[in-house]
Design an enzyme around this catalytic site. Structure first.
Site, short mmCIF file in Angstrom:
data_model
loop_
_atom_site.label_atom_id
_atom_site.label_comp_id
_atom_site.label_asym_id
_atom_site.label_seq_id
_atom_site.Cartn_x
_atom_site.Cartn_y
_atom_site.Cartn_z
CB SER A 149 -0.90 -0.02 1.25
OG SER A 149 -1.65 1.16 1.33
CE LYS A 175 -4.69 0.13 0.23
NZ LYS A 175 -5.46 -0.68 1.20
CE LYS A 177 -4.04 3.93 1.99
NZ LYS A 177 -5.29 3.37 2.55
CG ASP A 202 -7.78 2.46 0.23
OD1 ASP A 202 -8.95 2.90 0.27
OD2 ASP A 202 -7.22 1.92 1.21
CD GLU A 227 -8.84 -0.77 0.29
OE1 GLU A 227 -7.86 -1.02 -0.44
OE2 GLU A 227 -8.80 -0.86 1.52
CG ASP A 252 -10.70 -0.84 4.45
OD1 ASP A 252 -11.04 -1.29 5.55
OD2 ASP A 252 -9.60 -0.27 4.28
CE LYS A 276 -7.50 -2.24 6.49
NZ LYS A 276 -7.53 -0.77 6.58
N GLY A 304 -4.44 -4.51 5.91
CA GLY A 304 -3.44 -4.31 6.96
C GLY A 304 -3.68 -2.99 7.64
O1 OSB Z 1 -7.30 1.90 4.16
O2 OSB Z 1 -6.30 0.05 4.01
C1 OSB Z 1 -6.39 1.16 4.51
C2 OSB Z 1 -3.39 1.73 6.82
C3 OSB Z 1 -4.01 2.34 7.89
C4 OSB Z 1 -5.34 2.59 7.85
C5 OSB Z 1 -6.09 2.24 6.72
C6 OSB Z 1 -5.49 1.62 5.64
C7 OSB Z 1 -4.11 1.39 5.67
C8 OSB Z 1 -3.35 0.85 4.55
C9 OSB Z 1 -2.01 0.22 4.85
O3 OSB Z 1 -3.68 0.98 3.40
C10 OSB Z 1 -2.08 -1.25 4.93
C11 OSB Z 1 -0.79 -1.88 5.39
O4 OSB Z 1 0.22 -1.77 4.70
O5 OSB Z 1 -0.78 -2.49 6.48
MG MG Z 2 -8.47 0.78 2.79
#
Ligand code: OSB
Ligand code: MG
Length: 382
Positions: A149, A175, A177, A202, A227, A252, A276, A304
């Site tokens: 991510s 992924k 953001k 995402d 996402e 999510d 999650k 995660g």
């Molecule tokens: O939206 O998936 C998410 C991290 C913190 C809060 C929300 C998200 C995330 C990540 C990172 O996208 C996921 C990871 O690398 O653990």
């Molecule tokens: Mg997410």
């Protein structure tokens, strides 16, 4: 007609052991680089850990909440309160984990707090039995798909460099953001440079239905999914959006339980779900959701929360369960931490896959000196 047994049956039957001591330990670890999303930019990991001690065996678990309620309503503070004042008093040696889960239903929501206790007990039982967690789940070992991510970056050049590094590592998918004003053109830049990359985005809920025309532009980039484009609290509007998009929607934030997953699927709000385990209340509920989705052709992957090595190991074991069909946010430890509190760190093999850490329980060793070095609060509950 014979009913298929619950995919979590092996765990539901396990018996809660007598626990001699329970500690809550908050650790604070610097990130190697700030992690930016549409809701917040985190510079540190502040994790609430639980330590269970039983007849000389020590088992750790990690609450996946943040110190703040910007991604999710639970925080390290609410989790401490709920664990201490409402959940721990329900834990009784000799009852089955399925029964404990039933007792926990009396507390509405607070899945991350619930999962912390469930994860801790499962790790403890696995350690006592000398079995790896996935074996306790009744699942054979396998190599786990990786995924990364990539947070919001200050420039497209920085983003392209991060994607390039991920590709060199052979991550199973990337992924990125996105947020309002940092979306279509940024995705276009990545797609033009890396035409064959397995790519997804995402938004962490940054858009609304009035942005449908803009979100439709993402259809041009052959994304695996988008996402959580719309609000964290919404399922219905995602159904309206999915009708307009060719790209699959992945939920999510909106999914807190099997019931939420069922509603989202029935409404056509998504074609993929990010599980999650903390957000849905633990590994047992995760296994149920994953099987439910798989039976309906809905893709599933493990999300995660930039966990320390404890939560990261839980996510790895979870992905041996039925239904986890897509690469998740399971990345190398070093993208977040120079020094984690557990060993060994997660690393990708030359093929971009991850081996389950060997040995009983989570298969990782929590290093006491590193906990002491990073602890900012330590509370013995009993
Ligand atoms: O939206 O998936 C998410 C991290 C913190 C809060 C929300 C998200 C995330 C990540 C990172 O996208 C996921 C990871 O690398 O653990
Ligand atoms: Mg997410």
């Amino acid at each position: 007609m014979t009913l298929k047994p619950s995919p979590a049956a092996a765990l539901e039957r396990l018996v809660v052991p007598k626990v001699d001591h329970v500690d809550l330990v908050t650790v604070k670890l610097p990130f190697v680089a700030p992690f930016g999303t549409s809701v917040y930019t985190w510079t540190h990991k502040e994790a609430l850990l639980m330590r269970l001690e039983s007849a000389g065996v020590t088992a750790w678990s990690e609450c996946v909440s943040d110190p703040d309620p910007f991604y999710f309503y639970e925080t390290n503070g609410t989790a401490r309160h709920i664990i201490k004042d409402f959940l721990l008093p329900l834990v009784e040696p000799g009852i089955a984990l399925g029964e404990l889960e039933e007792r926990f239903r009396h507390v509405r929501g607070h899945g991350m707090a619930k999962a912390t206790i469930e994860n801790g007990l499962l790790n403890l039982i696995a350690l006592q039995k000398g079995q790896p967690l996935h074996e306790l789940m009744g699942r054979p070992a396998k190599r786990i798909m990786s995924g990364i991510s990539i947070g919001l970056k200050g420039s497209q050049a920085e983003l392209l460099a991060a994607v390039e590094r991920a590709m060199a590592k052979k991550y199973g998918r990337v992924k990125m953001k996105i947020k309002k004003g940092q979306d279509v053109e940024w995705v276009r830049a990545v797609r033009e440079r890396f035409p064959d990359l397995r790519l997804m985005v995402d938004a962490n809920g940054d858009y609304s239905l009035s942005d449908t025309a803009l979100l439709k532009q993402l259809d041009a980039f052959d994304l695996m999914m988008v996402e959580q484009p719309l609000s964290y609290s919404d399922i219905f509007e995602h159904a309206a959006l999915q009708k307009e998009l060719k790209t699959a929607i992945c939920l999510d934030e909106s999914i807190h339980s099997l019931a939420d997953a069922a509603a989202a699927i029935a409404l056509g709000a998504c074609r993929i779900i990010n599980i999650k385990q903390g957000r849905v209340g633990g590994l047992m509920e995760s296994m149920r959701i994953a099987r439910f989705c798989a039976d309906r052709g809905v893709g599933v992957w493990s999300g995660g929360m930039d966990e320390t090595g404890i939560g990261r190991a839980v996510n790895i074991h979870l992905q041996t369960a039925e239904g986890f069909s897509l690469p998740g946010d399971t990345s190398e430890t070093n993208i977040y931490f120079d020094e984690d509190i557990a060993d060994p760190p997660v690393v990708l093999g030359p093929d971009g896959f991850i081996d389950i850490p060997g040995g009983p329980g989570l298969g990782v060793r929590v290093v006491p000196e590193r906990i002491l070095k990073r602890a900012i609060r330590w509370e013995r509950l009993c």
